[in-house]
Design a protein around this motif. Structure first.
Motif, short mmCIF file in Angstrom:
data_model
loop_
_atom_site.label_atom_id
_atom_site.label_comp_id
_atom_site.label_asym_id
_atom_site.label_seq_id
_atom_site.Cartn_x
_atom_site.Cartn_y
_atom_site.Cartn_z
N VAL A 1 0.87 -1.18 0.00
CA VAL A 1 0.00 0.00 0.00
C VAL A 1 0.90 1.23 0.00
N THR B 1 -1.88 6.25 -1.27
CA THR B 1 -3.16 5.67 -0.86
C THR B 1 -3.53 6.14 0.54
N SER C 1 -11.83 0.75 1.18
CA SER C 1 -10.99 0.86 0.00
C SER C 1 -11.48 -0.13 -1.04
N ARG D 1 -10.54 -1.60 -5.16
CA ARG D 1 -9.67 -1.62 -6.34
C ARG D 1 -10.25 -2.63 -7.30
#
Length: 182
Positions: A107, A111, A130, A132
């Motif tokens: 990470v 971020t 989060s 993705r």
């Protein structure tokens, strides 16, 4: 309101055979990499939760500028580590926590910075998840109400067991491409 950067690192790493916090990632330990990324993101209040391997980790990682919480029984699960962190965070004013796992050293500081900036813009938030490519991930940001709920949560015994579906031992049929017969 204070935003704490929390790293959960209390697990025994029994399958790994060595503390994940001490694994090498481009010349630094996983934990050092994560703490540096958090610091670079402007997260001034850092806290790591350690378990039974605390002495070994504290010897192998420079934790200056980072508060340490100890989870005396990490076998109770990640929630118990978060609860130990909350005890350290207790102080004046409401708190939020950006929670990272020690086995996620990839990470980036950008971020963490993005989560911090979103938190600053949103004010008091519940939970930031989060994502993705459409999948949930880490870190997770928990606002004051979510932390209050976690503080008082308890583990409940259940007759149901949800096996981990990403390994052959789970009992779930595996795709033929995994080299197993379904």
């Amino acid at each position: 309101m204070t935003l704490w950067a929390v790293v959960l690192a209390a697990g025994d790493s029994s399958r790994m055979g060595t503390p994940k916090a001490l694994l090498d990632f481009h010349g630094r330990t996983f934990l050092e990499t994560i703490l540096t990324s958090m610091s670079d993101a402007g997260l001034a209040h850092r806290l790591v939760v350690l378990g039974r391997q605390a002495a070994q980790i504290e010897e192998g990682v420079n934790l200056s500028g980072t508060r340490v919480a100890l989870n005396p029984d990490p076998s109770r699960g990640m929630l118990s580590s978060l609860q130990e962190a909350i005890k350290i965070m207790n102080g004046p004013g409401p708190h939020s926590a950006l929670v990272a796992l020690v086995d996620h050293p990839t990470v980036r500081s950008s971020t963490y910075r993005g989560r911090r900036e979103a938190w600053e813009a949103a004010g008091e938030v519940g939970v930031f998840l989060s994502r993705r490519q459409g999948k949930r991930g880490h870190p997770v940001l928990l606002g004051p109400r979510a932390l209050a709920a976690a503080r008082h949560s308890v583990r409940i015994a259940t007759p149901y067991f949800l096996p981990d579906g990403d390994c052959p031992a789970s009992g779930y049929p595996q795709p033929a491409s995994a080299g197993m017969k379904g």
